[in-house]
Write a protein that holds these residues in place. Sequence first.
Motif, PDB file in Angstrom:
ATOM      1  N   ALA A 131       3.484  66.267  33.352  1.00 18.47           N
ATOM      2  CA  ALA A 131       4.628  66.988  33.917  1.00 18.47           C
ATOM      3  C   ALA A 131       4.792  68.327  33.201  1.00 18.47           C
ATOM      4  N   LEU A 132       5.043  69.372  33.977  1.00 16.99           N
ATOM      5  CA  LEU A 132       5.221  70.698  33.386  1.00 16.99           C
ATOM      6  C   LEU A 132       6.515  70.734  32.584  1.00 16.99           C
ATOM      7  N   SER A 133       6.402  71.155  31.340  1.00 17.34           N
ATOM      8  CA  SER A 133       7.581  71.250  30.465  1.00 17.34           C
ATOM      9  C   SER A 133       7.643  72.660  29.890  1.00 17.34           C
ATOM     10  N   ILE A 134       8.619  73.435  30.330  1.00 15.64           N
ATOM     11  CA  ILE A 134       8.833  74.798  29.838  1.00 15.64           C
ATOM     12  C   ILE A 134      10.166  74.822  29.102  1.00 15.64           C
ATOM     13  N   ARG A 135      10.157  75.359  27.887  1.00 12.62           N
ATOM     14  CA  ARG A 135      11.386  75.436  27.104  1.00 12.62           C
ATOM     15  C   ARG A 135      11.538  76.835  26.541  1.00 12.62           C
ATOM     16  N   CYS A 136      12.772  77.268  26.460  1.00 11.31           N
ATOM     17  CA  CYS A 136      13.087  78.568  25.866  1.00 11.31           C
ATOM     18  C   CYS A 136      12.747  78.512  24.381  1.00 11.31           C
ATOM     19  N   GLU A 137      11.958  79.483  23.910  1.00 14.63           N
ATOM     20  CA  GLU A 137      11.566  79.499  22.504  1.00 14.63           C
ATOM     21  C   GLU A 137      12.696  79.963  21.587  1.00 14.63           C
ATOM     22  N   VAL A 138      13.794  80.371  22.183  1.00  9.50           N
ATOM     23  CA  VAL A 138      14.948  80.829  21.392  1.00  9.50           C
ATOM     24  C   VAL A 138      15.958  79.698  21.217  1.00  9.50           C
ATOM     25  N   THR A 139      16.285  79.019  22.315  1.00  5.27           N
ATOM     26  CA  THR A 139      17.337  77.990  22.283  1.00  5.27           C
ATOM     27  C   THR A 139      16.804  76.582  22.501  1.00  5.27           C
ATOM     28  N   ASN A 140      15.534  76.447  22.880  1.00  2.00           N
ATOM     29  CA  ASN A 140      14.898  75.164  23.187  1.00  2.00           C
ATOM     30  C   ASN A 140      15.484  74.518  24.441  1.00  2.00           C
ATOM     31  N   GLU A 141      16.153  75.297  25.286  1.00  2.00           N
ATOM     32  CA  GLU A 141      16.681  74.781  26.545  1.00  2.00           C
ATOM     33  C   GLU A 141      15.570  74.722  27.582  1.00  2.00           C
ATOM     34  N   GLY A 142      15.649  73.733  28.471  1.00  2.00           N
ATOM     35  CA  GLY A 142      14.605  73.553  29.462  1.00  2.00           C
ATOM     36  C   GLY A 142      14.961  74.029  30.851  1.00  2.00           C
ATOM     37  N   ASN A 143      16.192  74.485  31.044  1.00  2.00           N
ATOM     38  CA  ASN A 143      16.600  74.957  32.364  1.00  2.00           C
ATOM     39  C   ASN A 143      16.476  76.475  32.439  1.00  2.00           C
ATOM     40  N   GLY A 144      15.775  76.960  33.470  1.00  2.00           N
ATOM     41  CA  GLY A 144      15.542  78.400  33.630  1.00  2.00           C
ATOM     42  C   GLY A 144      16.723  79.090  34.282  1.00  2.00           C
ATOM     43  N   PRO A 145      16.489  80.313  34.801  1.00  2.00           N
ATOM     44  CA  PRO A 145      15.194  80.997  34.890  1.00  2.00           C
ATOM     45  C   PRO A 145      14.757  81.588  33.549  1.00  2.00           C
TER      46      PRO A 145
ATOM     47  N   PRO B 286      16.389 102.123  21.734  1.00  2.00           N
ATOM     48  CA  PRO B 286      15.455 103.065  21.103  1.00  2.00           C
ATOM     49  C   PRO B 286      13.985 102.815  21.450  1.00  2.00           C
ATOM     50  N   CYS B 287      13.545 101.548  21.433  1.00  2.00           N
ATOM     51  CA  CYS B 287      12.116 101.276  21.656  1.00  2.00           C
ATOM     52  C   CYS B 287      11.815 100.726  23.045  1.00  2.00           C
ATOM     53  N   SER B 288      12.867 100.454  23.849  1.00  2.00           N
ATOM     54  CA  SER B 288      12.720  99.980  25.238  1.00  2.00           C
ATOM     55  C   SER B 288      12.060  98.607  25.339  1.00  2.00           C
ATOM     56  N   ARG B 289      12.031  97.835  24.276  1.00  2.88           N
ATOM     57  CA  ARG B 289      11.431  96.511  24.333  1.00  2.88           C
ATOM     58  C   ARG B 289      12.459  95.465  24.757  1.00  2.88           C
ATOM     59  N   LEU B 290      11.957  94.394  25.435  1.00  2.00           N
ATOM     60  CA  LEU B 290      12.790  93.248  25.802  1.00  2.00           C
ATOM     61  C   LEU B 290      12.570  92.178  24.746  1.00  2.00           C
ATOM     62  N   LEU B 291      13.647  91.775  24.069  1.00  2.00           N
ATOM     63  CA  LEU B 291      13.532  90.843  22.953  1.00  2.00           C
ATOM     64  C   LEU B 291      14.597  89.761  23.050  1.00  2.00           C
ATOM     65  N   ASP B 292      14.401  88.673  22.285  1.00  2.00           N
ATOM     66  CA  ASP B 292      15.390  87.595  22.320  1.00  2.00           C
ATOM     67  C   ASP B 292      16.633  87.984  21.531  1.00  2.00           C
ATOM     68  N   PHE B 293      17.755  87.368  21.877  1.00  2.00           N
ATOM     69  CA  PHE B 293      19.049  87.815  21.331  1.00  2.00           C
ATOM     70  C   PHE B 293      19.210  87.557  19.836  1.00  2.00           C
TER      71      PHE B 293
ATOM     72  N   LYS C  68      14.982  82.375  28.072  1.00  2.65           N
ATOM     73  CA  LYS C  68      15.875  82.394  29.229  1.00  2.65           C
ATOM     74  C   LYS C  68      16.319  83.825  29.504  1.00  2.65           C
ATOM     75  N   THR C  69      16.505  84.128  30.775  1.00  4.83           N
ATOM     76  CA  THR C  69      16.850  85.512  31.142  1.00  4.83           C
ATOM     77  C   THR C  69      18.210  85.944  30.601  1.00  4.83           C
ATOM     78  N   ASP C  70      19.080  84.986  30.288  1.00  5.51           N
ATOM     79  CA  ASP C  70      20.388  85.352  29.737  1.00  5.51           C
ATOM     80  C   ASP C  70      20.395  85.301  28.208  1.00  5.51           C
ATOM     81  N   LYS C  71      19.215  85.139  27.595  1.00  8.08           N
ATOM     82  CA  LYS C  71      19.117  85.122  26.137  1.00  8.08           C
ATOM     83  C   LYS C  71      18.248  86.266  25.622  1.00  8.08           C
ATOM     84  N   VAL C  72      18.141  87.351  26.411  1.00  8.04           N
ATOM     85  CA  VAL C  72      17.311  88.494  26.012  1.00  8.04           C
ATOM     86  C   VAL C  72      18.141  89.782  26.127  1.00  8.04           C
ATOM     87  N   PHE C  73      17.627  90.864  25.545  1.00 12.86           N
ATOM     88  CA  PHE C  73      18.289  92.169  25.642  1.00 12.86           C
ATOM     89  C   PHE C  73      17.228  93.259  25.565  1.00 12.86           C
TER      90      PHE C  73
END
Length: 489
Positions: free
Chosen positions: A302-316, A336-343, A327-332
Motif C-alpha cells: 500500500a502506498l504510504s506518503i507522509r509529510c517529512e515535517v509533521t509525519n502526517e499522512g493526509n495531503g495534499p 530573499p532566495c525564492s525557495r520553498l521550504l518547510d515551516f 504538506k502544502t500548508d506546512k511550507v513557505f
Amino acid sequence: MEIFELESYILESCKFLGIHLKPEQPHTYFVQIPSKLENEFSGMKDFFITFEKSPDPKLTYITFESFFTQKIAKLVAEKNDGISSGIIHFKIDQSMTKLNALFTQCQISVEKRSTEQVDYILIWFKTTIKGIMINEYLKGLKFDIKSKKIEELAGDVNEIMAGISEELIGGYDELQLDQYFEEIMQHAKKGAEQYLERKQLETLDTLNLEVKRINDYYDMLEADNQLAETSKGKDPQAEIELLKKERAALIEQQKSKYKLNFDETVIEPVAILMLRESTETAVSKVVSPHGEVNIRLSGKEALSIRCEVTNEGNGPFTITSDNKIAKTDKVFNCIPCSRLLDFHQKKACHVCNEAVCNDCNITSAVSGKVLCSKHVIECPSCLHSAGSNEQHLCSNCELFYCNKCNPTNICVTCSSLKPVSGITPQIQTILNNMVIKSSAKKYDYAEKGNRIMLLGKGMLFKDFFVVFDKKENKIVHSQQFGLFNKKKQ
C-alpha cells in the motif's frame, strides 16, 4: 477435546471455509453462512452459537458431537480438491491514482517499471493429535520456491483466492514438487511437535491438581482405616493395601487421560495451491516547481506518503526546494532566495515581518533578533550586523553607529578622545591621507573597533577632525575648523 480447544478449532475451520463468525460475548458468536454453503446447513443463513451452556434458547450449544461441529469437520475434509494453480497480479494502478490525488500541484511520471514473478506452494493442513483427548487445529503454510522460506498464512481461503486467475504453473517436474512438499510437511510436523509441547504444559497443572485431589482423598481413607473406622470388619492393613492399589490405578488413569502422543498424530493436507505472484514495481518521479523526489511503488504494498515535517499522512503534498515531501500548508516561500521550504525553517524579520529562511536570516548583534537583508546594516565601528532601527547618529562625528557603539548622542569612540604625546605611524598614515595639509601642533586620538578618530589642534583652537576607516583604509569623514572652533563649510 476441551471446550477452549474446540472453540479454537471451529474458529480456524470457519475462517478456512469462509464462514463469518462475529463475536457477541465471550465464547458466543453470530454465524453467517455464505450462500454456497446454505444447503449444507439445512438452508440456515445465520444463527448464534456458544461454547458455554446457556438457558437462552436462541443460542446453539456447541460440543464435539453437535451437528455444527460434525458438519464443519466434514466440509474441511471435503475441501481438498487436489492441487490447483493460478496467478495473481499486483499492479501499481491504485498507487498511481492515489499519488496523483496527493500531489495535485506536481508533475508525476513513471520510470523504471518492471514486473517480478515469484512462485509459491500453499498448503492447508489439518492436524489431529489422538489420545483420550482429541486435539485438532487447522493451519496454512506458504512456501517460497525461490528462497525456500516458509511462513504461516493469515486469512481464510476465500480471501487468499480473491483475485487469483486460474492458470497452469509450469516449469517444475514431479520430483521437484515432491521434494518441496516434503519440506513443507517437515515444517508442519515441527509445528505439531511445538503444539504438542504447549498442550502438555497447559495440561500439566490440571493433571497435578487431579493427582493431588486423589492423594488427599486416599490419604484420608488410609488414616481412617488405621483407626479402624472404615474397614467395614476387614483387616485394616489389608484394606489399606487395597486403597493403595486403587490410588495408583486412578493416578495412572489420569496420566493416560492427559497424555498427548505424537506417534498418533495425523497431519493431512486439505488444500494445495500452486500460486504465481506477479508484482509490478516502478519508480515514480514527483516534480514541483521547486524540487523533486523519487518514490518507489509496488503493487503488493500500500502506498504510504507522509509529510517529512509533521509525519502526517493526509495531503495534499508538495516538494520543497531541499527535496522534501511536505504538506502544502506546512511550507513557505523565502522572499530573499525564492525557495520553498518547510515551516520549521521559517523566520520573520522583526522590522518588516518578512519571511526568511535559516540561510537568509541575519541575527542582530545588538538585540539578537532576526533581520532580512533589506533591514540590516553593518555598524562601521564594530562591523557587526544590526537592524536599521538599531542605530544612532553621533552628534560629534555626525555618523551612524549601532546602539552598542553609540548608546547616547556621542559615540564611544568620540567620547574616548585623549591627547597623544607624539605622532605614531598610524597618525602619520592618516595625516598623509588628508587632502588639505594640517598645521596642527597637537592631537587627540581614539580608536574603537574599525574606526579611528583624530582631532588636530593649534595653540588655541581646533584645526581639523577626521574619521579613518581601517577596513577601507581611508578617511570617511573630515571637518575643518576656523577661528574660535567654527566649522568651515
